[in-house]
Write a protein that holds these residues in place. Structure first.
Motif, short mmCIF file in Angstrom:
data_model
loop_
_atom_site.label_atom_id
_atom_site.label_comp_id
_atom_site.label_asym_id
_atom_site.label_seq_id
_atom_site.Cartn_x
_atom_site.Cartn_y
_atom_site.Cartn_z
N GLY A 136 131.79 -2.75 -14.71
CA GLY A 136 131.44 -3.74 -15.73
C GLY A 136 132.45 -3.75 -16.86
O GLY A 136 132.80 -4.81 -17.39
N ALA A 137 132.96 -2.56 -17.23
CA ALA A 137 133.93 -2.47 -18.32
C ALA A 137 135.18 -3.30 -17.98
O ALA A 137 135.74 -3.98 -18.84
N GLN A 138 135.60 -3.24 -16.72
CA GLN A 138 136.78 -4.02 -16.31
C GLN A 138 136.52 -5.52 -16.45
O GLN A 138 137.41 -6.27 -16.86
N GLN A 139 135.30 -5.96 -16.13
CA GLN A 139 134.97 -7.39 -16.27
C GLN A 139 135.02 -7.81 -17.74
O GLN A 139 135.46 -8.90 -18.07
N VAL A 140 134.55 -6.92 -18.63
CA VAL A 140 134.57 -7.25 -20.07
C VAL A 140 136.01 -7.39 -20.54
O VAL A 140 136.35 -8.32 -21.26
N LYS A 141 136.86 -6.47 -20.10
CA LYS A 141 138.28 -6.50 -20.50
C LYS A 141 138.92 -7.83 -20.08
O LYS A 141 139.72 -8.40 -20.82
N GLU A 142 138.54 -8.32 -18.89
CA GLU A 142 139.10 -9.60 -18.42
C GLU A 142 138.59 -10.78 -19.24
O GLU A 142 139.33 -11.68 -19.58
N MET A 186 136.96 -10.71 -22.34
CA MET A 186 137.17 -10.59 -23.80
C MET A 186 138.27 -9.56 -24.04
O MET A 186 138.00 -8.42 -24.43
N PRO A 187 139.55 -9.95 -23.82
CA PRO A 187 140.65 -8.98 -23.84
C PRO A 187 140.86 -8.27 -25.18
O PRO A 187 141.52 -7.24 -25.21
N ASP A 188 140.33 -8.80 -26.27
CA ASP A 188 140.55 -8.09 -27.54
C ASP A 188 139.47 -7.04 -27.81
O ASP A 188 139.39 -6.50 -28.92
N CYS A 189 138.68 -6.71 -26.79
CA CYS A 189 137.70 -5.64 -26.97
C CYS A 189 138.42 -4.28 -27.05
O CYS A 189 139.59 -4.18 -26.68
N VAL A 190 137.70 -3.28 -27.54
CA VAL A 190 138.27 -1.93 -27.62
C VAL A 190 137.66 -1.10 -26.49
O VAL A 190 136.46 -0.91 -26.43
N MET A 191 138.53 -0.63 -25.59
CA MET A 191 138.05 0.07 -24.40
C MET A 191 138.20 1.59 -24.58
O MET A 191 139.31 2.09 -24.73
N ILE A 192 137.07 2.28 -24.53
CA ILE A 192 137.07 3.74 -24.73
C ILE A 192 136.54 4.43 -23.48
O ILE A 192 135.45 4.10 -22.99
N PHE A 193 137.32 5.36 -22.97
CA PHE A 193 136.96 6.09 -21.74
C PHE A 193 136.54 7.51 -22.12
O PHE A 193 137.35 8.28 -22.66
N VAL A 194 135.28 7.84 -21.88
CA VAL A 194 134.79 9.18 -22.21
C VAL A 194 134.97 10.08 -21.00
O VAL A 194 134.59 9.71 -19.88
N VAL A 195 135.57 11.25 -21.21
CA VAL A 195 135.80 12.18 -20.09
C VAL A 195 135.14 13.52 -20.39
O VAL A 195 134.98 13.90 -21.55
N PRO A 196 134.77 14.26 -19.34
CA PRO A 196 134.19 15.59 -19.56
C PRO A 196 135.31 16.59 -19.85
O PRO A 196 136.47 16.32 -19.50
N PRO A 197 135.00 17.74 -20.45
CA PRO A 197 136.04 18.75 -20.68
C PRO A 197 136.57 19.32 -19.36
O PRO A 197 137.65 19.88 -19.31
N GLN A 205 139.74 8.08 -11.78
CA GLN A 205 141.07 7.50 -11.56
C GLN A 205 141.35 6.28 -12.47
O GLN A 205 142.46 5.78 -12.50
N LEU A 206 140.33 5.79 -13.14
CA LEU A 206 140.47 4.51 -13.85
C LEU A 206 140.86 4.62 -15.32
O LEU A 206 140.95 3.61 -16.02
N ALA A 207 141.14 5.84 -15.76
CA ALA A 207 141.41 6.06 -17.19
C ALA A 207 142.54 5.19 -17.73
O ALA A 207 142.52 4.76 -18.88
N HIS A 208 143.53 4.88 -16.88
CA HIS A 208 144.71 4.15 -17.36
C HIS A 208 144.38 2.72 -17.82
O HIS A 208 145.19 2.08 -18.47
N LEU A 209 143.20 2.23 -17.49
CA LEU A 209 142.83 0.86 -17.89
C LEU A 209 142.31 0.79 -19.33
O LEU A 209 142.00 -0.28 -19.83
N TYR A 210 142.22 1.95 -19.98
CA TYR A 210 141.55 2.01 -21.28
C TYR A 210 142.52 2.16 -22.45
O TYR A 210 143.65 2.62 -22.27
N ASP A 211 142.04 1.78 -23.65
CA ASP A 211 142.86 1.93 -24.86
C ASP A 211 142.81 3.36 -25.40
O ASP A 211 143.76 3.82 -26.02
N LEU A 226 133.94 -6.36 -33.92
CA LEU A 226 134.66 -5.82 -32.77
C LEU A 226 133.71 -5.62 -31.61
O LEU A 226 132.57 -5.23 -31.82
N LEU A 227 134.22 -5.85 -30.41
CA LEU A 227 133.45 -5.51 -29.22
C LEU A 227 133.97 -4.16 -28.72
O LEU A 227 135.14 -4.04 -28.36
N VAL A 228 133.10 -3.15 -28.75
CA VAL A 228 133.51 -1.79 -28.39
C VAL A 228 132.85 -1.41 -27.06
O VAL A 228 131.63 -1.44 -26.95
N VAL A 229 133.69 -1.09 -26.08
CA VAL A 229 133.17 -0.73 -24.76
C VAL A 229 133.31 0.77 -24.56
O VAL A 229 134.42 1.31 -24.55
#
Ligand code: 5GP
Length: 206
Positions: free
Chosen positions: A109-115, A117-128, A160-166, A8-11
Motif C-alpha cells: 500500500g505504501a508504494q501505491q501512496v508514493k505513486e 501522492m509523490p510528495d508524501c514522506v515515506m518512513i521505513f521502520v526496521v527492527p534492530p 528488501q524494499l527499504a530503498h523505496l523510502y525517504d 504533510l502526508l506521512v507514511v
C-alpha cells in the motif's frame, strides 16, 4: 505565521511485526502535535480490545470491494488473507485543513501512496535485528502457527524494499523510534521546497 497551507502526508511502513502500531500510538501520545491518524478499513476480524472506528473500520469483504470499485481508497492491499485500505476522502479533508496525516500501512500500500501522492514522506521502520522481529511475531500470540509463519515469510520479502523510502527508522526502543519520526516530520515541514512559494508571496506583499 504558517508557511504551509496543506499538511504533510506521512507514511509509516515496514516489515510485518516490526512494531509500527506501537510506535504510531507513542507518536500520538507525544505533547503538542497536529498529527491526525488515518483510520484504515479492514475485512479482518476484530481482535479483543479493538474498537470499530478507532483502530479500524471493520467491514465485510463485499462492502470493501464495493468501496474499492467506487474509487474510495487511496490504496489497498491484501495482507495474509484480509483486505486493508486507506479511505481517500478523510485523508484529503485533513490535509486541506493543514494537518499532518499519518498512515500506518504495510509496504504494498505504501508504494501505491508514493505513486499517487509523490510528495508524501515515506518512513521505513526496521527492527534492530531479524531475530527480534521473529520473536515479536511469535509473542503476539493472537494468531495460529500457520499465520505466524506466513507473516515471517512476508517480512523477509519486505526487508528488501527499504530503498523505496525517504527515511529508515530503527525500532530499538519505542519512544526513540517515535522521537525520530517526530523529528523527521518537523524537518520535512520546514523544507524550503514545501514552503518557498508561500514565503516569497509574503515577502513580495509586504
Ligand atoms: P494488523 O492486522 O496486524 O492490524 O495489520 C496487518 C498489517 O496491515 C500491518 O502491517 C498494518 O500496518 C497494515 N495495515 C493497516 N491498515 C492498512 C491499510 O489501510 N493499508 C495497508 N496497505 N496496510 C494496512
Amino acid at each position: 505565521m504558517k508557511l504551509n497551507d496543506r499538511g504533510l502526508l506521512v507514511v509509516i511502513s515496514g516489515p510485518s511485526g516490526v512494531g509500527k502500531g506501537t510506535i504510531r500510538r507513542a507518536l500520538f501520545n507525544m505533547p503538542k502535535h497536529n498529527l491526525v491518524y488515518s483510520v484504515s478499513m479492514t475485512t479482518r476480524a476484530k481482535r479483543p480490545g479493538e474498537v470499530d472506528g478507532v483502530d479500524y473500520f471493520f467491514v465485510s469483504k463485499e462492502e470493501f470491494m464495493k468501496r474499492k470499485e467506487e474509487g474510495q481508497f487511496l490504496e489497498t492491499a491484501e495482507f495474509v488473507g484480509n483486505y486493508y485500505g486507506t479511505p481517500l476522502d478523510k485523508v484529503n479533508e485533513q490535509l486541506d485543513l493543514g494537518n499532518e496525516v499519518v498512515l500506518e500501512i504495510e509496504v504494498e500500500g505504501a508504494q501505491q501512496v508514493k505513486e499517487k501522492m509523490p510528495d508524501c514522506v515515506m518512513i521505513f521502520v526496521v527492527p534492530p535485528g531479524k531475530q527480534a522481529l521473529y520473536e515479536r511475531l511469535r509473542r503476539r500470540g493472537t494468531e495460529s502457527e500457520e499465520i505466524i509463519r506466513a507473516r515471517i515469510e512476508k517480512a523477509n520479502r519486505e526487508f528488501q524494499l527499504a530503498h523505496l523510502y525517504d527515511y529508515i527508522v530503527v525500532n530499538d526502543e519505542v519512544h526513540n523510534a517515535a522521537d525520530r519520526i517526530m523529528a523527521i516530520i518537523r524537518a520535512e515541514h520546514a523544507k524550503t521546497e514545501r514552503s518557498i512559494h508561500k514565503y516569497m508571496k509574503m515577502i513580495e506583499e509586504n
